[in-house]
Design an enzyme around this catalytic site. Structure first.
Site, short mmCIF file in Angstrom:
data_model
loop_
_atom_site.label_atom_id
_atom_site.label_comp_id
_atom_site.label_asym_id
_atom_site.label_seq_id
_atom_site.Cartn_x
_atom_site.Cartn_y
_atom_site.Cartn_z
N CYS A 185 28.64 65.40 74.89
CA CYS A 185 29.78 65.95 75.88
C CYS A 185 29.24 66.24 77.14
O CYS A 185 29.79 66.00 78.22
CB CYS A 185 30.36 67.05 75.12
SG CYS A 185 28.90 68.58 74.78
N HIS A 317 29.51 73.43 73.45
CA HIS A 317 30.28 72.43 73.81
C HIS A 317 30.48 72.33 75.46
O HIS A 317 30.06 73.73 75.88
CB HIS A 317 31.56 72.40 73.35
CG HIS A 317 32.61 71.58 73.52
ND1 HIS A 317 32.43 70.04 73.49
CD2 HIS A 317 33.89 71.31 73.90
CE1 HIS A 317 33.11 69.21 73.71
NE2 HIS A 317 34.22 70.11 73.98
N ASP A 338 38.82 67.47 78.02
CA ASP A 338 37.86 67.77 77.13
C ASP A 338 37.24 66.39 76.44
O ASP A 338 37.95 65.58 76.18
CB ASP A 338 38.58 68.46 75.91
CG ASP A 338 37.54 69.01 74.79
OD1 ASP A 338 36.42 68.34 74.74
OD2 ASP A 338 37.92 69.96 73.93
#
Length: 403
Positions: A185, A317, A338
């Site tokens: 991420c 995250h 995202d």
């Protein structure tokens, strides 16, 4: 019989005193005039000796048991510590199990074994990946473009409940694929930020060596280069100065070091605790609004700013903020990409914007309830002197805290 035991103990023959026989204890030399009394006395000596020998043996066994238990506990603690460390290594991708390339090949092989990928597709994707690795440029297979442009049109013509909206323009969405699922991420968010920066003339000189969005292994090399320059030595030590060939997670500090090494002026802002009811973060929303609304004289409903998108980190995250809505009911919503959202979903948004598809990117205050957030925001270019000063100060760097 006593005569046997006393002789074995070296009993002394009876003595006489005033024509009276005297008997001496062979163990403590006590003198008795009564032979039966002496016999009982010696037997007590022998019983006491036997008891002491038994007690000493019991004490030795107890001491040995305690020692063995301590050894067992130390070994068990060492085993748990080793297992916990290995678990952390696996969790943060530094267990030596390989990185982007190895995970890609392994996952594609699984897809073939499950019948979800044809062998011909496997070989094609493998060849494409090797080519991308050779050139260091992302293959763009997880990219979705045009969303910010579609949203800009939607807000101007369709949305009735929005008072104003601010957008970073030209931000592409990048998705964590089979190659980096579970750890990529941070790298994908950097790709999103860079996709906007490369379209912004203010940053062209800083990014002249990055004419295209790089592959994740290339980004790992860029971060390693920033460490070699002297940025964030503490962070470099945490990763043993190596990201290439690992599945190591990166966070706000690594993004800050990378951007600063590229001569981009940025800062880390730490929202270290909730500031609103129900564990919400209204101060975070206020800060994002002030970041985008720097031109107070612009009263347009849709403000397409030159502000780069914002890197947003929370525990486990990270995501990318590319705008903020001010609604007519006086509430705010962040617009967030995202990297965990699949490209197939994002492509729906790029084609048709409505209340359902907007849920993919719209986050109200109630949707951001992690205990702590960090943002990395870009605001200009560093001079050579400023870059040097930041490198020198990197060892003492502490994120600015918003109370």
């Amino acid at each position: 019989m006593y005569s046997q035991r006393s002789s074995s103990a070296g009993a002394q023959p009876p003595a006489r005193e005033n024509d009276q026989e005297m008997y001496e204890c062979p163990m403590c030399h006590l003198v008795c005039t009564d032979y039966p009394v002496l016999q009982e006395h010696v037997e007590l000596h022998l019983e006491e000796s036997s008891f002491l020998e038994g007690r000493n043996l019991h004490d030795l066994e107890l001491a040995q048991h305690i020692q063995n238990e301590e050894v067992r506990q130390r070994r068990e603690a060492s085993r748990r510590e080793r297992e916990d460390f290995q678990k952390l290594q696996r969790q943060y991708g530094v267990d030596g199990s390989g990185g982007y390339k190895q995970q890609s090949l392994k996952n594609m092989e699984k897809e073939v074994a499950r019948g979800r990928m044809k062998p011909s597709e496997y070989h094609k994707r493998k060849a494409d990946m090797m080519e991308s690795l050779a050139f260091g440029i992302d293959d763009l297979k997880t990219r979705t473009s045009g969303i910010t442009e579609v949203l800009s049109h939607y807000y101007r013509s369709e949305s009735k409940d929005i008072k104003r909206v601010w957008l970073s323009m030209g931000v592409d969405h990048y998705y964590c694929s089979l190659e980096d699922k579970g750890w990529g991420c941070g790298y994908r968010n950097f790709q999103m930020m860079l996709s906007s920066l490369l379209r912004n003339g203010t940053y062209q000189d800083c990014l002249k060596d990055l004419r295209s969005v790089p592959y994740i292994p290339t980004i790992q090399t860029l971060i390693e280069n920033s460490w070699r320059e002297g940025f964030d030595p503490q962070g470099a030590s945490h990763f043993n100065s190596r990201l290439q060939g690992t599945k190591a997670w990166i966070g706000a500090c690594e993004i800050y070091s990378l951007l600063t090494s590229l001569s981009l002026k940025c800062q880390i802002i730490d929202f270290h605790q909730p500031t609103g009811p129900s564990e919400t973060h209204p101060r975070l929303f206020e800060w994002v609004l002030n970041y985008y609304n720097s031109d107070k004289g612009n009263s347009a409903k849709v403000v397409c700013t030159s502000k780069p998108p914002i890197y947003l980190q929370h525990q486990g995250h990270s995501r990318t903020v590319f705008g903020i809505e001010e609604r007519k009911n006086k509430t705010f919503a962040l617009l967030i990409f995202d990297p965990g959202c699949p490209s197939q979903e994002m492509q729906k948004l790029s084609k048709d914007v409505d209340g359902n598809t907007l849920r993919l990117v719209r986050r109200f205050a109630g949707g951001l309830r992690h205990k702590q957030y960090q943002v990395v925001a870009i605001d200009g270019v560093l001079s050579a002197e400023e870059k040097l000063a930041r490198r020198q100060a990197s060892q003492l760097f502490v994120a600015q805290r918003i109370p």
